[in-house]
Design a protein around this motif. Sequence first.
Motif, PDB file in Angstrom:
ATOM      1  N   LEU A   5       0.845  -1.181   0.000  1.00 58.84           N
ATOM      2  CA  LEU A   5       0.000   0.000   0.000  1.00 58.84           C
ATOM      3  C   LEU A   5       0.889   1.243   0.000  1.00 58.84           C
ATOM      4  N   SER A   7       1.264   5.031   0.776  1.00 63.73           N
ATOM      5  CA  SER A   7       0.568   6.030   1.578  1.00 63.73           C
ATOM      6  C   SER A   7       1.307   7.352   1.510  1.00 63.73           C
ATOM      7  N   LEU A   8       0.612   8.436   1.841  1.00 60.91           N
ATOM      8  CA  LEU A   8       1.272   9.732   2.006  1.00 60.91           C
ATOM      9  C   LEU A   8       1.983   9.782   3.357  1.00 60.91           C
ATOM     10  N   ASP A   9       1.671   8.812   4.209  1.00 64.08           N
ATOM     11  CA  ASP A   9       2.228   8.779   5.558  1.00 64.08           C
ATOM     12  C   ASP A   9       3.473   7.883   5.565  1.00 64.08           C
ATOM     13  N   ILE A  12       3.407   4.695   7.542  1.00 67.62           N
ATOM     14  CA  ILE A  12       2.643   3.576   6.997  1.00 67.62           C
ATOM     15  C   ILE A  12       3.431   2.881   5.904  1.00 67.62           C
TER      16      ILE A  12
END
Lengths: 214, 251, 332
Positions: A5, A7-9, A12
């Motif tokens: 995945l 993510s922008l984070d 994560i």
Amino acid sequence: MSDFLKSLDPRINRLSIPAEFGSSFPEKDEKDQFITYEVFVQPKENKAMQHEGIVHAPTEEMAFLFAKEQFSRRGMSCVGIWVIKTTAIQVSPITENGEDIYDYINKEIMEGAEENGLSTYQVFQLAKRGKQHSLSGSVEANSFEEALWNAKNTFADDKPALNLWIVKEEDILKIEGDEFADIWNTLPDKKYRDAMDYKATEKIKKFKEEQQKA
Amino acid sequence: MTEEALKDLLYKIADDQLILGHRNSEWTGMGPLLEEDIAFSSMAQDKVGQSLAFYNLLHQLGEQDPDTVAFTRNAEQFHNCQLVELPSGEYDFSLIRHFLFDHAEFIRFQMLAECPIEEVAQVAKKLKGEVKYHVMHANTWVKQLSNANEEAHSKMQSALDYALPYALGIFEPSKYENDFIEAGIYAGEKAIETQWKENIHMVLEEAGLKLPDWDTLKPVYGGRYGKHTEYLQPLLSEMSEVFNEDPTADW
Amino acid sequence: MYGGGQVFEPSSTNNELLKDEDPKKLAEFEARIARGEKIEPKDWMPKLYRKQLIRMIEQHAHSEIIGSLPEGTWITRAPGFKRKLALMAKVQDEVGHAQLLYGAAETLGKSREQMIEDLITGKSKYSNIFNYPTFTWADSCFISWLVDAGAIVNQLANARGSYGPYCRALDRICAEESFHLKYGHHCVIHLATGTPKQRQMMQEAVNRWWAPMMHFFGPSDKISTHTEILTKWKVKMATNDECRQQFLDMYVPKIWELGLTIPDENLKKNEETGEWEFTEPDWEEFKRVINGDGPCNKERLAVRRTAEERGAWVRRALAAKTKGDKYVAPMA
Ligand SMILES: [Fe+2]
Ligand SMILES: [Fe+2]
Ligand SMILES: [Fe+2]
């Protein structure tokens, strides 16, 4: 193409979570649900210990660790926390606002009470629906029923109490007193958690003045 | 004792706290249970707040302001031990690191609370209480988990085995050990290490975790002199990503 | 934080549930609410009241825990000490709000773990707005200020509701929200009055977030289902339109005074009616996103599940310590 995945984070992304996950999720283990502890906090020396909420925890030591940060991380001071297993608290019926539960307590309630020898019981009262229970003080008694009767003789006054919680002293974990005072001593320094620390009217004023000039 | 020596001491304390606080904040919103998520976040905040207090002391000694110091230096300019920069890993490692580090910090603050430099002593005295709760938290968790079941015990033991050589890096001697001891600033890293070994031993014994023979461990040194793992620079770049879009801007 | 648009049961099941309530008890219950007194967990209450409150408080709790993710996206990158500490504390508060709200819902008879399971299996909803991404630091500032502002409008209304434990949780929450609001406003002010680059960053965030913000309060009451009985029971305290109007009235002027524009040319206050006029939000998009097809739905649930999975061994181990003690619901 990555299988993870995206993510922008960044936190994560470091977890490498699969990009696709099935729609089924294993049912949560029933045991995940820890038992319930009621949390009481005394914010200042001259204020009463008051019910603040609950934590779920496996043991009372952990309940305290959790309670401290969930219920005493704000405010200018804290002098003590009590945690009590919910099942250890005996509860009276609750009355309507303005009615006093003590009016319903008479000597007969002690008949047939299970006596366990003399011990100390702490008594919490509710002054109004929607409010929190606060500590009235303690009584000595041989049973919960006697504690209730003694509570009436000790604490009943013209201000009605709607509901009573009674707990045996030995069922309370108390974190308070000189030994623990310093674990709260940086509370006043945690200004960044306080709305007061975010004043910016000057900045807006200056901005508007500049806008007008331009 | 020179000012340079004092700065060296304050920098390593502040850098440790900032990096560990930063790492631990990664758990906020993703903890293993709600209440612990909250507790661990508070302690991460405490750490960052503690580092700010020490950067402020450094600022009083003529160093740049805390934001500049924290958000614009490169890895080789940081004096933190390598333990704190390691990735957060799973909760076993994060907890063990928190346990090992805060035990050391508690002893350090106890010593510095008696320091003849008034400003330093004051900060240490105040922060000691915070760290006392951190240690209570760490002790309880390490004991509860390690004693709980086979799975948790073995995870905690592996995390401990992995972390210990890095933890010894906390006590990497500085160039100024003798100056500190002579000036009575604090008793030095060796003294903290000795006390630390005693303190953690007691808890780990109750937890049923094994400590290896200390002589077989090779401490991971270098951090205090700017030598870091591959993890620190990316951490710093991430931390200052927004700040460095315009370091002169007011954010 | 939380928006309107709660998913209430359709009214046919409502009638079903109400049919066999004891009329005398029901009358006493309603009289107590009419007097402005709170209902406490041990009081008699209609099944429908219990059911709708669980649903509402549970959704609110889920919104807090999921809501910690979009802002959490920037937790390791907040610029400078002041912002770093504040954002950590702010995201932590949202997790804390979830804890408080789950506790309030538990008093009605559903365990926290059951609620969390319903969240991660997608059975239960959370506020739609958190299905949007935070591309830049400014997006996180928009949330802290304006999404929280919207949440506060809702929460202040609900804090006047009839259920004691929910009101108490909301009182605590609202006290903390005032920090979120001030912090968020402070951040936005700094960006909007800062360098051209900061300003542009902030304007772009407003452009991205305006539509989700208008969706936040839920569909217009004209098109949403009837909730009269929930209003009478003080479960639903303000209509979606009332909340949206109040939000616009309080915050549009504050956005404009910073020289920021709002991407809706029809947005203006009708001085005669005192009402704000705006382009009707795209409710088809709202429905699509709420039903799972938003930019971040998948990620939000995946992250929550991952957190559950990574923590499972911890909870298993601790549960082994509880020595057969039985779970009971909180008391108040
Ligand atoms: Fe919120
Ligand atoms: Fe919130
Ligand atoms: Fe909030």
